[in-house]
Motif scaffolding. Structure first.
Motif, PDB file in Angstrom:
ATOM      1  N   MET A 184      56.431  59.383  48.934  1.00 61.23           N
ATOM      2  CA  MET A 184      55.828  60.274  49.905  1.00 61.23           C
ATOM      3  C   MET A 184      54.350  60.529  49.602  1.00 61.23           C
ATOM      4  O   MET A 184      53.641  60.965  50.474  1.00 61.23           O
ATOM      5  N   ASN A 185      53.927  60.269  48.397  1.00 59.97           N
ATOM      6  CA  ASN A 185      52.552  60.567  48.019  1.00 59.97           C
ATOM      7  C   ASN A 185      51.528  59.727  48.750  1.00 59.97           C
ATOM      8  O   ASN A 185      50.369  60.117  48.840  1.00 59.97           O
ATOM      9  N   ASN A 186      51.925  58.574  49.275  1.00 54.75           N
ATOM     10  CA  ASN A 186      50.945  57.705  49.933  1.00 54.75           C
ATOM     11  C   ASN A 186      51.087  57.701  51.452  1.00 54.75           C
ATOM     12  O   ASN A 186      50.537  56.836  52.115  1.00 54.75           O
ATOM     13  N   ILE A 187      51.776  58.687  52.017  1.00 60.32           N
ATOM     14  CA  ILE A 187      51.916  58.741  53.468  1.00 60.32           C
ATOM     15  C   ILE A 187      50.582  59.126  54.100  1.00 60.32           C
ATOM     16  O   ILE A 187      49.795  59.882  53.533  1.00 60.32           O
ATOM     17  N   SER A 188      50.354  58.579  55.258  1.00 62.02           N
ATOM     18  CA  SER A 188      49.084  58.771  55.960  1.00 62.02           C
ATOM     19  C   SER A 188      48.902  60.222  56.405  1.00 62.02           C
ATOM     20  O   SER A 188      49.800  60.814  56.989  1.00 62.02           O
ATOM     21  N   VAL A 189      47.732  60.789  56.089  1.00 60.58           N
ATOM     22  CA  VAL A 189      47.369  62.128  56.559  1.00 60.58           C
ATOM     23  C   VAL A 189      46.012  62.045  57.244  1.00 60.58           C
ATOM     24  O   VAL A 189      45.205  61.172  56.944  1.00 60.58           O
ATOM     25  N   HIS A 190      45.779  62.959  58.172  1.00 62.66           N
ATOM     26  CA  HIS A 190      44.511  63.009  58.907  1.00 62.66           C
ATOM     27  C   HIS A 190      44.011  64.442  58.940  1.00 62.66           C
ATOM     28  O   HIS A 190      44.804  65.385  58.909  1.00 62.66           O
ATOM     29  N   HIS A 191      42.712  64.585  59.076  1.00 62.73           N
ATOM     30  CA  HIS A 191      42.139  65.927  59.112  1.00 62.73           C
ATOM     31  C   HIS A 191      42.375  66.620  60.455  1.00 62.73           C
ATOM     32  O   HIS A 191      42.309  67.824  60.552  1.00 62.73           O
ATOM     33  N   ASN A 192      42.686  65.876  61.526  1.00 61.63           N
ATOM     34  CA  ASN A 192      42.863  66.495  62.831  1.00 61.63           C
ATOM     35  C   ASN A 192      44.314  66.486  63.316  1.00 61.63           C
ATOM     36  O   ASN A 192      44.571  66.760  64.479  1.00 61.63           O
ATOM     37  N   THR A 193      45.257  66.186  62.426  1.00 64.97           N
ATOM     38  CA  THR A 193      46.687  66.315  62.727  1.00 64.97           C
ATOM     39  C   THR A 193      47.374  66.949  61.526  1.00 64.97           C
ATOM     40  O   THR A 193      46.862  66.901  60.414  1.00 64.97           O
ATOM     41  N   ASP A 228      53.117  51.770  60.332  1.00 67.91           N
ATOM     42  CA  ASP A 228      52.876  50.842  59.223  1.00 67.91           C
ATOM     43  C   ASP A 228      53.535  51.340  57.944  1.00 67.91           C
ATOM     44  O   ASP A 228      54.146  50.573  57.203  1.00 67.91           O
ATOM     45  N   TRP A 229      53.406  52.632  57.674  1.00 69.16           N
ATOM     46  CA  TRP A 229      53.983  53.205  56.464  1.00 69.16           C
ATOM     47  C   TRP A 229      55.507  53.083  56.491  1.00 69.16           C
ATOM     48  O   TRP A 229      56.125  52.684  55.513  1.00 69.16           O
ATOM     49  N   TYR A 230      56.123  53.441  57.628  1.00 72.05           N
ATOM     50  CA  TYR A 230      57.585  53.317  57.757  1.00 72.05           C
ATOM     51  C   TYR A 230      58.027  51.870  57.579  1.00 72.05           C
ATOM     52  O   TYR A 230      59.029  51.592  56.940  1.00 72.05           O
ATOM     53  N   SER A 231      57.279  50.945  58.140  1.00 74.02           N
ATOM     54  CA  SER A 231      57.615  49.522  58.021  1.00 74.02           C
ATOM     55  C   SER A 231      57.535  49.068  56.563  1.00 74.02           C
ATOM     56  O   SER A 231      58.414  48.359  56.075  1.00 74.02           O
ATOM     57  N   THR A 232      56.477  49.472  55.879  1.00 70.17           N
ATOM     58  CA  THR A 232      56.303  49.102  54.469  1.00 70.17           C
ATOM     59  C   THR A 232      57.480  49.581  53.628  1.00 70.17           C
ATOM     60  O   THR A 232      57.974  48.863  52.764  1.00 70.17           O
ATOM     61  N   TRP A 233      57.934  50.798  53.889  1.00 68.58           N
ATOM     62  CA  TRP A 233      59.016  51.389  53.094  1.00 68.58           C
ATOM     63  C   TRP A 233      60.389  51.161  53.724  1.00 68.58           C
ATOM     64  O   TRP A 233      61.379  51.726  53.271  1.00 68.58           O
ATOM     65  N   LYS A 234      60.431  50.325  54.767  1.00 72.48           N
ATOM     66  CA  LYS A 234      61.690  49.946  55.429  1.00 72.48           C
ATOM     67  C   LYS A 234      62.486  51.164  55.906  1.00 72.48           C
ATOM     68  O   LYS A 234      63.704  51.266  55.717  1.00 72.48           O
ATOM     69  N   ASP A 288      64.827  63.631  57.012  1.00 69.47           N
ATOM     70  CA  ASP A 288      64.530  62.512  57.910  1.00 69.47           C
ATOM     71  C   ASP A 288      63.889  62.947  59.224  1.00 69.47           C
ATOM     72  O   ASP A 288      63.806  62.176  60.173  1.00 69.47           O
ATOM     73  N   ASP A 289      63.420  64.192  59.303  1.00 65.59           N
ATOM     74  CA  ASP A 289      62.740  64.686  60.503  1.00 65.59           C
ATOM     75  C   ASP A 289      61.246  64.764  60.256  1.00 65.59           C
ATOM     76  O   ASP A 289      60.798  65.207  59.201  1.00 65.59           O
ATOM     77  N   THR A 290      60.486  64.324  61.243  1.00 62.19           N
ATOM     78  CA  THR A 290      59.028  64.359  61.141  1.00 62.19           C
ATOM     79  C   THR A 290      58.446  64.935  62.426  1.00 62.19           C
ATOM     80  O   THR A 290      58.876  64.576  63.513  1.00 62.19           O
ATOM     81  N   ALA A 291      57.499  65.821  62.296  1.00 68.08           N
ATOM     82  CA  ALA A 291      56.765  66.353  63.446  1.00 68.08           C
ATOM     83  C   ALA A 291      55.277  66.180  63.152  1.00 68.08           C
ATOM     84  O   ALA A 291      54.830  66.397  62.034  1.00 68.08           O
ATOM     85  N   ILE A 292      54.544  65.756  64.171  1.00 71.67           N
ATOM     86  CA  ILE A 292      53.093  65.626  64.036  1.00 71.67           C
ATOM     87  C   ILE A 292      52.466  66.574  65.046  1.00 71.67           C
ATOM     88  O   ILE A 292      52.779  66.526  66.234  1.00 71.67           O
TER      89      ILE A 292
END
Length: 92
Positions: A1-10, A44-50, A17-21
């Motif tokens: 989880m440490n390398n999941i994509s984060v953005h300053h405007n989201t 891309d992140w989900y694909s990398t980690w299957k 297994d639930d995600t909200a953006i």
């Protein structure tokens, strides 16, 4: 989880297994751009980690006092349906 994509405007909210953006912007186009950019990186992140995404369970939900224009959001080249209410962790 440490390398999941984060953005300053989201804001990314995850629990098991639930995600909200969440995106906050005065412009519907700005909200759409922010969300779509973050969703592409998450794909891309989900694909990398299957990790499989369940696009059929995905909903778009829009909060606004002034603006009724909903931005076009895409997940895995699909446009999720807009919802007037949603359930997240058992809360509607």
């Amino acid at each position: 989880m440490n390398n999941i994509s984060v953005h300053h405007n989201t804001i990314l909210c995850m629990y098991t297994d639930d995600t909200a953006i969440l995106s906050r912007n005065n412009s519907p186009k700005g909200r759409g751009r922010s969300l779509n950019r973050h969703l592409l990186e998450l794909e891309d992140w989900y694909s990398t980690w299957k990790i499989a995404q369940n696009v059929s369970k995905t909903e778009d939900f829009f909060f606004s006092r002034n603006n009724k224009i909903e931005p076009d959001i895409y997940l895995a080249n699909n446009k999720p349906s807009w919802s007037w209410s949603t359930k997240y962790f058992g809360v509607t």
